[in-house]
Every structure is written in C-alpha cells, then in structure tokens.
Design an enzyme around this catalytic site. Structure first.
Site, mmCIF file in Angstrom:
data_model
loop_
_atom_site.group_PDB
_atom_site.id
_atom_site.type_symbol
_atom_site.label_atom_id
_atom_site.label_comp_id
_atom_site.label_asym_id
_atom_site.label_seq_id
_atom_site.Cartn_x
_atom_site.Cartn_y
_atom_site.Cartn_z
ATOM 1 N N SER A 303 0.861 -1.190 0.000
ATOM 2 C CA SER A 303 0.000 0.000 0.000
ATOM 3 C C SER A 303 0.890 1.231 0.000
ATOM 4 C CB SER A 303 -0.902 0.010 1.234
ATOM 5 O OG SER A 303 -0.137 0.047 2.422
ATOM 6 N N ASP A 304 0.353 2.381 -0.411
ATOM 7 C CA ASP A 304 1.078 3.632 -0.213
ATOM 8 C C ASP A 304 0.890 4.028 1.250
ATOM 9 O OD1 ASP A 304 2.598 5.852 -0.619
ATOM 10 O OD2 ASP A 304 1.394 6.689 -2.236
ATOM 11 N N TYR A 305 1.651 4.983 1.672
ATOM 12 C CA TYR A 305 1.721 5.400 3.070
ATOM 13 C C TYR A 305 0.326 5.517 3.722
ATOM 14 C CZ TYR A 305 4.271 7.930 6.756
ATOM 15 O OH TYR A 305 4.861 8.322 7.926
ATOM 16 N N THR A 306 -0.034 4.547 4.484
ATOM 17 C CA THR A 306 -1.336 4.459 5.187
ATOM 18 C C THR A 306 -2.556 4.451 4.256
ATOM 19 O OG1 THR A 306 -1.639 6.841 5.582
ATOM 20 C CG2 THR A 306 -0.474 5.627 7.295
ATOM 21 N N SER A 307 -2.356 4.139 2.974
ATOM 22 C CA SER A 307 -3.496 4.238 2.038
ATOM 23 C C SER A 307 -4.596 3.239 2.365
ATOM 24 C CB SER A 307 -3.034 4.076 0.583
ATOM 25 O OG SER A 307 -2.516 2.789 0.349
#
Ligand code: BGC
Length: 760
Positions: A303-307
């Site tokens: 995932s992207d940062y906390t996505s």
C-alpha cells in the site's frame, strides 16, 4: 535507434499508444524462475509461522534507525521509537522497513531479524530512491526530456549501485503515473503526458534499477507506482478522486505499469486515490482481477503510506478492522506504516472474515520476493561500509549526473542566436532566487542526497568563465516574496552587464507530493524582478527551474532565450554552464505541454478533436477558451538546438497500408548551420474516422539523429499494422480500414501531415 518498440530483448508486439498488453512475456532478466526454487523453503516457513508472525511479515514500518546518514551503530543507545521497533523485529512483527540508508546500520538491524527472531526471516529494506541516492540525478520528468532511454537506464543503475551499497533492497520507483494535468504536483516524478514515452521510460528505469540479476547486491527491486490512475486526480489536486472510463484507464493510465511488469518489476504500490468509486488500495478489480488475473503479476502489492487506513476517510471502510479486511481481500499484500495488518489480521482470520489462505498467499508473495532478491542466502547483500564509501558520489556517478543534466535541458527559444554565450570578455548578471542556491536544485524526493555535492548555477558558470568576463550575482527576491532592495540591486546589476541571466521558477516545495497548484505560473515576486531586470534593455536568458509544464508570461515569455532546466540534481550548475556557453548544444524535447494559460489544464497534445475543433484563427463557437488558442505555447516534443534543422515534406513508401502490413515515412533533414545538430524526429498519426474517436495526434515512434553541419540526411521510420490499432470497447486492440494522417515532425504541433489508407 528507433523507439517505437521496446528495447530488443523483449520486443514483442508492444503496442505503443495502446494497451501494451498483447503477447509480452515475462522478461528473462528476472530471477523469478530461480525464486521458484525457493518455494519449498517458503512454504516450510509459512507452515511454521503463527498468525501473528504472518501478520508481521506483511507489516512495513518507517525505519527509525537510519534517518541520519551516520545511522545507529553497534553500542549506540536506542531511543524509544528505535527500541520499540527493535523489539518488534525480534518478535517477528516487522517484515520490512522503509526510508533509511546506511551500510553499517543495515547490518545491525538485519542481525536483529536473522539472529534474534524465532524464524530468522531477513528484513526487506526499502527506500524512495527516485532519482539518485547521494548523487542526485535530474528529476524523472526532466530526465524524460532527454528522450534517451539508455540514459534513464544508466542513472537508475547508478542509483541502484549507491542504494544497494547502502543496504537498500527495494526502491519505490519508477513512478509511472501519466501526468496530463500540470497543476498536479507529482508530474515531476514521472515521464510526462505521453503513453509511449511513459511505457518506454517505465521499462528503461525498471531495467536500470533491477539490473540483470536480482540477487546482485547492486540490484534494487523496482516498485512501479501508484497503481492506478493517481495522475488523473480531478483538477490536478493531489490525492483527489479519479473517475474515468475503463477505456481511458486501459489505454492511457495502465500501459506504463504493464510495461514495467513485462520488464520484470516484481512489486507495485497501490495508489491513494478513489477510482470510479472504489479506492485503489481496496480495489479488487484492479489489484486482483487485472493485475493477477489478466497480467499474471507474481510479485507483491504494497500500500502507499497508510493508504489502506485511508479507506475509512474515503468512506469505503467502517473502521480500521474493516479497512484491513478490504485492503487484504482487495489484493494489498503489505501494509505501509498504518500497522493495521499487524493489529487486525489475527482476529480477522480467527473470526473467518478473511480466509487464512489469503494471508498465506500474501506472505508467500513477500517471502518469494525476498528469496528472489537472494536475501535468505545473503541477508546483508550489499551492506558494506567500504563499498558504500567507494561508490557513493563517485566521480563516475557525478560525471553521469552532469551528462544527464545536460541532456535534460530543453531550449524553448533563442531569438537572434543569443545562445551560446561567449566565455571571454563579457559581463554577466545572474539574477534570481536560484542563482547561488544549493538547496532547491536537487528537486523533490532527494531525501538521501549529499548536500555537499551541490553545484550551484553560480559555481557552474564561474567555472567556465574565461578571460575578461565577470559575473555578478543578485538574488533579487525569494521564491515567493520580495526582499528589501532586491529589485534595485537587480536593476543595477543588469545595467552593468552585457547579458542578464534570470534564474527563476519553482522551488522544490512547489512541485512535489501535496504541492498541487491552481496556477502553474512563475510567482509574482519573481515576475516583478524579471520585469525590472528586462526593462534595463539588455538581452535576457531565462534559466527556468520547474517540475511541471508551466504558463510563461510577460518578461519571461518575452526573454530572448529560455532554457527549461527542471531540477537537475547534484551537477546542476555544471550541466547548465555546458549548454549556456556552448560546449554542448541543447538536445532535450518537452515531455509535457506548456499551455498558454493555467486555465487550459489539463492540456495535453493527444486530446480528442471535439465536434467543433478550433484552429488558432477561429473566434467563437469552437472548442477553446475565450482569447486563448486550444494549443500549447510550447508543445510536447518541442526543443531547439544550436542551429536550425529544416524538414522536407513527408514521403510515404506507399499511399496504402495493407492489412497486417507496414509502411515507412521518410523525411529529408537539412542543417544549413555550421554545427552538427541533434534532432528528434517524431512520428505521429491520426486515425481520421474510427469506431472509437482517436486523438488529434498520437506519438508512435521517434528517432534521434545527427544532422551534419551544412548537410542533409534522410530519416525513415516504419509504421506497423500494430501501431495503427487502437483499443476498442471490448478492451482489445483493433484496426479499422480507412484514412490516416502521418507526421514526421519536430513537435506535436509542427509539420504538415500526409495521408495513407489502411486497406483490408
Ligand atoms: C508517496 C509514495 C512514497 C511513500 C513512501 C507516499 O507519501 O505517495 O510515493 O513512496 O510515501 O515514502
């Protein structure tokens, strides 16, 4: 070399402007086959793992140990955060760390995993190595202006060498989002607006990062991002919603990802954005049906940062547990930063909300990728302090940065052949916030740069000034604010000079993640400065610093010469001076359009015609804004050299293309000047009547050629049957008989087309 197809090692029916999906095989370069041999070991490990350890493998934490270059060393006391993550590593709660560098610390931290955790599974170290590590190369958009794939592969390779020696295994790059809206701050990280360039640079960069053998310490696992359609955020506002037809998604936004996977990329990052109502990081159709089902991707999705946590804010998940469930079931294998997988997976499996088989599958993908990197055999890989010292910021890498910088520069105009400047006997005034700057030249995503390796414009220019020349340097204003007395000082310097060099544009804080702009203009304070300097009446050269296509106006647009210099990285000053004083000619071509006005955004050359196509002379009731032509001031593909290359009318080998056939388009280039010219001949087509309307022009190939001084050359570029196909409503590639326009031209707005008919 001709660039309508992929480099020869996997040149197979690569459909340039289309979906790029047909017939490609997994690149032979990858160690995926070898990694298969590790399947037994990986399955054995999975059989021994508790559900908590499985969740731990899927948990990616921000690296607290190596933020400082010196890192943490044996014997250092750990702060609270470091102690906490260390304890988590020892108890198998962390599978990977991101964004720290340093060989010494890597070994120390890897030891926590391979010596002290129960199953001794090595950690994966990831980092945003986007355009270099310590040596900083031009930002990706700038480098794309080189239209030089070999260059992009070489800078990615050099970045991987520095990263690998610093203990990194995976880079969060290449960023392959198509960037058609110049308001979007992240256009700077990608390859611009065009699908063909996007595909080709995705391949070149993936190959450069991953090298020939993924088990080599100098190979970084590539992670194309952000999957998918993140670049199409509504109104160019970062993180914003994306809503588009499946046809547009498949024909414009997905192809560069597919190209990167076909070149062997074994990981991918899911995007922040909502895509047609389902956020990308919980989007099963995207992350599983297309990625795995259609494309057969075997690596892992991070995932992207906390996505995945943001699925809650999107209004898609009810709470953290629900977000973890939806992301996992959607196809996200590894969770970046949020900790949600670690926290919720055990209970989700116990309650039956997520089958354990899905967790095992994600763990298997992560472990198989670790195996493909050779981490089980060589858990320290490249982490070696001596190698790190030797390769980091090496003379060879700096020379490459200088070359890359030079080749990224685009000359937009050069009235009266003001450039190149002479080295001797002239007085120059370097005016603007970037003249002496050593901070903003690196560009965004240069978190690991060595600030000492900064060659400012002033340094670079001074190093090349010859006898009797002088240089005065005046800042004049800040990037977005006046400074007391600045304009007066600039005026005085200009009046004492023979030529004014204006170093203006955007700071790296204006062109990056979360740095979208409503207007893609030069800030007012700088325009005022430029106006005052220009009013003195000396010839003006603009050195534009920018991370996007921009609106140029007033004194900037009116300057005699304009060089687009992006953010060129460590060697900025030297690269610019090489061009400014003519040791090298500018050879770059724009990878994005520079529209007349911000309000045209999103403006891109490959737009549809509409039922009311506008021509510059049209006044009303055509598709254009009031008072502004539906064109770019400086179009995609544009870029001048020192001297002018003339194009003959285009000739075709035949007025018809047979079904499954091929024709060639040729042109004679003449260089009346006294200096060899480097020209990028661009082949565009338009399908004049199709069952799905096609763009007014679409790049299908290009060739860089040298045109000798005072001479002429013939350039011939083939156009194949595959390249006249387009994606139909069934998402397959189709050709339809009928009339086509063809251009061989120096930009997307230049040249006259000739026609051929595709016959069945
Ligand atoms: C960015 C990614 C990046 C990640 C890790 C995110 O904010 O969108 O491109 O790789 O942070 O630094």
């Amino acid at each position: 070399m001709r660039h309508s197809l992929l480099p020869s090692h996997n040149r197979r029916m690569f459909l340039a402007g289309g979906a790029a999906v047909a017939g490609l095989v997994m690149a032979p370069r990858m160690a995926a086959a070898q990694a298969q041999a590790h399947l037994g070991r990986v399955n054995g490990l999975i059989a021994q793992m508790t559900i908590e350890e499985k969740a731990g493998q899927l948990n990616l934490e921000n690296d607290p140990f190596r933020w400082r270059p010196e890192g943490v060393n044996p014997g250092d006391t750990l702060d609270n955060n470091q102690a906490n993550i260390a304890a988590m590593i020892r108890t198998g709660q962390v599978g990977a760390l991101f964004n720290g560098v340093g060989a010494a610390t890597t070994r120390l931290v890897q030891d926590m995993a391979i010596k002290e955790s129960r199953l001794k599974i090595p950690l994966l170290f990831a980092a945003d190595i986007v355009h270099g590590l310590r040596t900083t190369f031009p930002v990706p958009l700038g480098e794309t202006a080189s239209w030089d794939l070999d260059l992009a592969e070489r800078t990615a390779r050099a970045a991987a060498v520095e990263g690998g020696a610093a203990g990194v295994h995976q880079t969060y790059a290449p960023m392959v989002d198509i960037g058609r809206d110049q308001r979007w701050g992240r256009v700077v990280e990608g390859a611009g607006e065009d699908v063909l360039l996007g595909n080709l640079f995705a391949v070149a960069r993936t190959r450069g990062f991953q090298g020939d053998d993924l088990t080599e310490w100098s190979s970084l696992l590539a992670c194309p991002k952000h999957f998918a359609a993140y670049g199409a955020a509504e109104s160019g506002m970062d993180y914003n919603t994306t809503d588009m037809s499946e046809l547009e998604l498949r024909s414009v936004y997905l192809p560069p990802f597919k190209a990167a996977f076909d070149a062997g990329a074994l990981s991918v990052m899911s995007a922040f954005n909502d895509l047609n109502g389902v956020p990308a990081s919980g989007n099963k159709w995207l992350l599983t049906d297309i990625l795995r089902g259609e494309w057969g991707f075997t690596g892992f999705v991070v995932s992207d940062y906390t996505s995945e946590q943001e699925l809650i804010a999107h209004g898609y998940a009810a709470d953290g547990r629900d977000a973890a469930r939806l992301a996992l079931l959607g196809g996200v294998d590894m969770s970046m930063k949020s900790g949600l997988y670690l926290k919720h997976i055990p209970e989700l499996v116990q309650s039956g909300a997520v089958p354990v088989s899905r967790v095992d599958e994600a763990v298997r993908r992560v472990l198989m990728t670790k195996a493909a990197l050779g981490l089980f055999e060589t858990p320290y890989r490249g982490s070696d302090v001596r190698t790190e010292r030797r390769v980091t910021g090496s003379r060879e890498h700096l020379a490459l940065a200088r070359e890359a910088g030079r080749k990224s520069i685009v000359m937009l105009k050069n009235e009266g052949d003001l450039l190149p400047l002479t080295k001797a006997g002239k007085r120059y005034a370097l005016i603007g916030p970037f003249g002496a700057d050593t901070v903003d030249l690196f560009g965004p995503w240069s978190i690991f740069k060595d600030p000492k390796l900064a060659v400012s414009l002033e340094d670079g220019i001074r190093a090349q000034l010859g006898d009797g020349s002088s240089l005065s340097v005046v800042k004049g204003c800040d990037v977005e604010a006046n400074i007391e007395g600045g304009v007066e000082a600039a005026r005085e310097a200009a009046s004492l000079a023979d030529v004014v060099i204006l170093a203006i544009g955007e700071s790296q804080e204006m062109s990056a993640e979360s740095k979208s702009r409503t207007e893609i203009t030069i800030p007012d304070a700088q325009l005022k400065l430029a106006q005052a300097a220009a009013a003195v009446g000396k010839p003006v050269v603009v050195l534009l610093r920018n991370g996007r296509g921009m609106e140029l106006s007033g004194p900037v647009a009116d300057a005699q010469a304009i060089l687009v210099t992006w953010f060129l990285g460590s060697e900025t000053g030297n690269s610019v001076a090489d061009i400014l004083f003519g040791d090298h000619a500018p050879t770059g071509r724009l990878p994005v359009s520079f529209p007349y006005k911000s309000g045209q955004s999103p403006f891109y050359y490959a737009h549809k015609a509409t039922g009311r196509p506008s021509r510059p002379e049209d006044r009303e009731f055509t598709a254009k804004f009031r008072g502004v032509p539906h064109l770019a001031l400086y179009p995609f593909g544009h870029g001048l050299g020192y001297g002018e290359v003339q194009y003959s009318p285009v000739r075709l080998s035949s007025p018809t293309m047979a079904w499954n056939g091929e024709i060639a388009a040729s042109v004679t280039l003449t260089n009346p000047g006294a200096r060899e010219a480097s020209e990028v001949v661009q082949l565009y087509i338009r399908d004049r009547a199709a069952s799905i309307t096609q763009p007014v022009r679409l790049l299908k190939g290009f060739r860089r050629v040298a045109v000798p001084a005072g001479g002429s050359i013939e350039v011939s570029i083939p156009l194949t049957f595959a390249e006249v196909q387009f994606m139909g409503g069934d998402y397959q590639m189709h050709a339809e008989p009928g009339l086509f326009d063809v251009w061989l031209a120096p930009s997307a707005q230049a040249g006259e087309p000739v026609q051929f008919t595709l016959t069945r």
